[in-house]
Design a protein around this motif. Structure first.
Motif, mmCIF file in Angstrom:
data_model
loop_
_atom_site.group_PDB
_atom_site.id
_atom_site.type_symbol
_atom_site.label_atom_id
_atom_site.label_comp_id
_atom_site.label_asym_id
_atom_site.label_seq_id
_atom_site.Cartn_x
_atom_site.Cartn_y
_atom_site.Cartn_z
ATOM 1 N N THR A 41 102.521 20.092 -16.749
ATOM 2 C CA THR A 41 101.321 19.516 -17.319
ATOM 3 C C THR A 41 101.545 19.160 -18.774
ATOM 4 O O THR A 41 102.046 19.962 -19.536
ATOM 5 C CB THR A 41 100.162 20.532 -17.214
ATOM 6 O OG1 THR A 41 100.017 20.896 -15.854
ATOM 7 C CG2 THR A 41 98.875 19.940 -17.729
ATOM 8 N N LEU A 63 96.018 19.807 -10.783
ATOM 9 C CA LEU A 63 94.616 19.888 -10.384
ATOM 10 C C LEU A 63 94.376 20.948 -9.317
ATOM 11 O O LEU A 63 93.236 21.335 -9.080
ATOM 12 C CB LEU A 63 94.144 18.531 -9.853
ATOM 13 C CG LEU A 63 94.259 17.349 -10.809
ATOM 14 C CD1 LEU A 63 93.925 16.054 -10.084
ATOM 15 C CD2 LEU A 63 93.369 17.539 -12.013
ATOM 16 N N TRP A 67 88.025 25.345 -9.688
ATOM 17 C CA TRP A 67 87.582 25.200 -11.068
ATOM 18 C C TRP A 67 86.068 25.351 -11.104
ATOM 19 O O TRP A 67 85.372 24.816 -10.241
ATOM 20 C CB TRP A 67 87.963 23.824 -11.599
ATOM 21 C CG TRP A 67 89.424 23.512 -11.521
ATOM 22 C CD1 TRP A 67 90.109 23.035 -10.435
ATOM 23 C CD2 TRP A 67 90.392 23.663 -12.555
ATOM 24 N NE1 TRP A 67 91.437 22.872 -10.743
ATOM 25 C CE2 TRP A 67 91.633 23.252 -12.043
ATOM 26 C CE3 TRP A 67 90.317 24.092 -13.878
ATOM 27 C CZ2 TRP A 67 92.795 23.261 -12.792
ATOM 28 C CZ3 TRP A 67 91.473 24.105 -14.641
ATOM 29 C CH2 TRP A 67 92.698 23.696 -14.097
ATOM 30 N N ILE A 123 90.393 11.964 -14.827
ATOM 31 C CA ILE A 123 90.850 13.205 -15.441
ATOM 32 C C ILE A 123 91.075 12.943 -16.925
ATOM 33 O O ILE A 123 91.989 12.223 -17.303
ATOM 34 C CB ILE A 123 92.164 13.706 -14.786
ATOM 35 C CG1 ILE A 123 92.055 13.714 -13.264
ATOM 36 C CG2 ILE A 123 92.553 15.059 -15.354
ATOM 37 C CD1 ILE A 123 90.913 14.508 -12.699
ATOM 38 N N VAL A 126 93.766 18.166 -18.470
ATOM 39 C CA VAL A 126 94.020 19.271 -17.550
ATOM 40 C C VAL A 126 95.196 20.075 -18.091
ATOM 41 O O VAL A 126 96.183 19.530 -18.574
ATOM 42 C CB VAL A 126 94.294 18.786 -16.100
ATOM 43 C CG1 VAL A 126 95.526 17.923 -16.011
ATOM 44 C CG2 VAL A 126 94.371 19.957 -15.137
ATOM 45 N N LEU A 131 89.971 21.938 -17.188
ATOM 46 C CA LEU A 131 89.953 20.619 -16.562
ATOM 47 C C LEU A 131 88.706 19.893 -17.063
ATOM 48 O O LEU A 131 87.611 20.444 -17.037
ATOM 49 C CB LEU A 131 89.904 20.750 -15.036
ATOM 50 C CG LEU A 131 89.631 19.495 -14.212
ATOM 51 C CD1 LEU A 131 90.750 18.474 -14.374
ATOM 52 C CD2 LEU A 131 89.439 19.857 -12.744
ATOM 53 N N LYS A 145 89.568 27.347 -14.857
ATOM 54 C CA LYS A 145 90.188 27.683 -13.578
ATOM 55 C C LYS A 145 89.739 29.061 -13.130
ATOM 56 O O LYS A 145 89.764 30.020 -13.898
ATOM 57 C CB LYS A 145 91.706 27.632 -13.692
ATOM 58 C CG LYS A 145 92.387 27.666 -12.343
ATOM 59 C CD LYS A 145 93.725 27.013 -12.406
ATOM 60 C CE LYS A 145 94.198 26.706 -11.011
ATOM 61 N NZ LYS A 145 95.461 26.016 -11.040
#
Length: 167
Positions: A41, A63, A67, A123, A126, A131, A145
């Motif tokens: 990420t 992802l 969440w 998005i 993230v 997120l 998360k």
């Protein structure tokens, strides 16, 4: 009364579905997903920008998971497993998938009751714990998360049901 029972039942069913989606890939994520998604990420340790803005490199694998968030005082839960998405927000239950749109992953959903607030989500950011999704309907959700195998904290409890005599 009936409306609140129905809303509570929908929320419980959708939450159960989101945990079922999470459970489907639970062990695989422990071995490779948690560390791999954090390192893959943007912004997870390389000093790069976190998320899609500017870098254009949001990894759809980041992802994965469940969440939870609070938008306008209402709980919103989204769960992603194997590019399949389930979302519960207010009185809407939505499902769909992660789609690649111009090289960027987006959440493409269809919601019950005709809601269009959260049907196509970009998005914004993230990382391993946060997120941010901007929806075409104008809503912007910020999620944290949920820990695998545990219920998220801060969820409302279901209302107490009155005693109903047996027929």
């Amino acid at each position: 009364m009936t409306r609140s029972l129905r809303t509570g039942a929908v929320a419980v069913a959708a939450l159960a579905a989101s945990f079922a989606l999470t459970a489907c890939g639970g062990d695989a994520n422990k071995d490779s997903g948690a560390d791999a998604s954090a390192s893959a990420t943007p912004g997870a340790g390389g000093g790069e920008d976190s998320g899609a803005s500017g870098s254009g490199a949001v990894d759809a694998a980041a992802l994965e998971g469940t969440w939870v968030g609070l938008t306008e005082g209402k709980n919103v839960t989204v769960s992603v497993a194997s590019r399949q998405v389930a979302l519960v927000a207010d009185q809407s239950v939505c499902q769909g998938e992660v789609k690649d749109m111009g090289g960027e992953p987006m959440l493409a959903l269809k919601c019950t009751g005709g809601s269009t607030d959260r049907t196509m989500g970009a998005i914004d950011a993230v990382d391993g714990s946060k997120l941010v999704v901007s929806w075409d309907g104008g809503v912007k959700d910020t999620f944290t998360k949920a820990e695998a195998g545990k219920l998220p904290s801060g969820m409302p409890s279901l209302p107490d049901l009155p005693d109903i005599p047996a027929p």
